[in-house]
Design an enzyme around this catalytic site. Structure first.
Site, PDB file in Angstrom:
ATOM      1  N   ASP A   1      66.836 104.293  59.935  1.00  0.00           N
ATOM      2  CA  ASP A   1      65.792 104.072  60.931  1.00  0.00           C
ATOM      3  C   ASP A   1      64.579 103.363  60.335  1.00  0.00           C
ATOM      4  O   ASP A   1      63.998 102.476  60.970  1.00  0.00           O
ATOM      5  CB  ASP A   1      65.379 105.405  61.561  1.00  0.00           C
ATOM      6  CG  ASP A   1      66.528 106.082  62.285  1.00  0.00           C
ATOM      7  OD1 ASP A   1      67.421 105.364  62.771  1.00  0.00           O
ATOM      8  OD2 ASP A   1      66.539 107.327  62.369  1.00  0.00           O
TER       9      ASP A   1
ATOM     10  N   GLU B   1      62.071  97.168  70.289  1.00  0.00           N
ATOM     11  CA  GLU B   1      63.396  96.589  70.517  1.00  0.00           C
ATOM     12  C   GLU B   1      63.743  96.652  71.999  1.00  0.00           C
ATOM     13  O   GLU B   1      63.406  97.622  72.683  1.00  0.00           O
ATOM     14  CB  GLU B   1      64.447  97.352  69.705  1.00  0.00           C
ATOM     15  CG  GLU B   1      65.815  96.711  69.689  1.00  0.00           C
ATOM     16  CD  GLU B   1      66.777  97.425  68.768  1.00  0.00           C
ATOM     17  OE1 GLU B   1      67.901  96.941  68.586  1.00  0.00           O
ATOM     18  OE2 GLU B   1      66.395  98.490  68.243  1.00  0.00           O
TER      19      GLU B   1
ATOM     20  N   ASP C   1      61.103 101.730  65.904  1.00  0.00           N
ATOM     21  CA  ASP C   1      62.533 101.905  66.152  1.00  0.00           C
ATOM     22  C   ASP C   1      62.723 103.208  66.921  1.00  0.00           C
ATOM     23  O   ASP C   1      62.332 104.279  66.440  1.00  0.00           O
ATOM     24  CB  ASP C   1      63.320 101.941  64.844  1.00  0.00           C
ATOM     25  CG  ASP C   1      64.813 102.124  65.075  1.00  0.00           C
ATOM     26  OD1 ASP C   1      65.452 101.209  65.604  1.00  0.00           O
ATOM     27  OD2 ASP C   1      65.322 103.220  64.735  1.00  0.00           O
TER      28      ASP C   1
END
Length: 347
Positions: free
Chosen positions: A294, A213, A129
């Protein structure tokens, strides 16, 4: 036409350099116009000799490489080079590119065939992340601090950028001041690239599956409050490094759709929160578990990536949301793919 140009008074300086770099430049120009007329690129633009990266490309007939010494055409002595790394054993360079950056530094790049050594494939998978306070948060709970290279040199950069305005335009002092600004930028860029190389290499070597991502950085930098910090984090560059290094070492990169609710989804019960502003860093789900924002997002990314790796694109766990009673798939309707494309809605 190149031969005729060399015989004119205005362009006679072209005879002072080897013909091969000039021919290569014309080939690059031809490729640029071909891409333009094919609709793959914009119209070619002139580059400034002062501020842009100046390059000269030499093919095999225009240089000699022997015993670690490189001699270019029309040069009596080899170049005085400080090598950053040895060439692959038994390889012969096919192309040499000489470059000068905006800071006035000279580099030589040699192209040759090489095979990346295969590391033993680990069985681990990691969800990654990206953020600003922590550059990366891994599904293992590890947080990689953001070095903030541009922020650390911001005062030095601002001071250097004020100097050119005090110098006479066209003068040598103004050129020296411009190069000083370029050296500060080069320092920031080099440190950032070095940090990202070490970080991405470690992630690829330690994990067989790396899940990231799909962030729309182009749209995110439109936020004037966060644009500078996002640009300094260099998420796009980091993703590119992860992808090509994963291909080198035989790893599997998985890209999660940008609309996947990784931050709002509880990694324990699967419920989706209605809102999750950036100011909230920890939150407690209705099931009673308190999440670090997170770390929870990284865990959800890993789970989604493993589902794709095992079952194919668009596969997501059919969990029921405690808030709406609908499955996560029906609420979001966005999938996860290996190549970053959005999967069709499954309703």
């Amino acid at each position: 036409m190149l031969t005729g140009w060399k015989k004119t008074d205005d362009l006679d300086f072209l005879s002072e350099v080897p013909s091969v770099p000039l021919q290569q430049t014309l080939r690059h120009l031809q490729g640029a116009f071909s891409n333009f007329f094919a609709g793959r690129a914009k119209y070619p633009r002139f580059k400034s000799r002062k501020t842009s990266r100046a390059t000269a490309e030499y093919t095999h007939s225009a240089f000699r490489y022997r015993n670690g010494y490189l001699t270019l055409a029309k040069m009596a002595d080899p170049l005085d080079i400080v090598w950053s790394r040895p060439l692959p054993e038994g390889s012969t360079p096919s192309t040499v590119t000489v470059m000068r950056d905006a800071a006035g530094r000279w580099f030589v790049s040699l192209s040759c065939e090489d095979v990346v050594g295969s590391d033993p494939a680990p069985n681990d998978a990691v969800g990654v992340d990206a953020g600003i306070t922590s550059l990366l948060t891994l599904s293992t709970g590890e947080k990689v601090a953001n070095p903030r290279h541009e922020r650390r040199d911001r005062s030095r950069l601002a001071k250097a950028q004020r100097e050119p305005s005090r110098k006479t335009k066209g003068g040598n002092n103004r050129e020296k001041a411009r190069r000083k600004v370029a050296r500060v930028h080069a320092r920031i860029t080099d440190r950032r690239r070095d940090f990202l190389h070490k970080l991405t290499t470690r992630l690829v070597r330690e994990n067989q599956v790396v899940v990231i991502e799909d962030l729309t950085v182009r749209n995110m930098v439109k936020n004037r409050k966060l644009a500078r910090a996002i640009s300094d984090a260099a998420w796009t560059q980091m993703r590119a490094m992860l992808e090509y290094k994963a291909e080198w070492y035989g790893r599997e990169p998985v890209t999660v759709d940008r609309f996947f609710p990784s931050s709002k989804l509880c990694s324990a019960c699967g419920s989706v929160q209605e809102k999750m502003p950036l100011s909230i860093r920890t939150w407690t789900c209705a099931c009673g578990i308190t999440h670090d924002r997170d770390v929870n997002a990284a865990i959800n990314l890993k789970a989604a990536g493993l589902a794709v790796s095992a079952c194919g694109a668009g596969v997501r766990p059919q969990r029921e949301s405690s808030r709406t009673g609908l499955s996560v798939v029906k609420q979001e309707g966005h999938g996860v793919t290996r190549d970053g494309a959005r999967a069709p809605n499954h309703r």
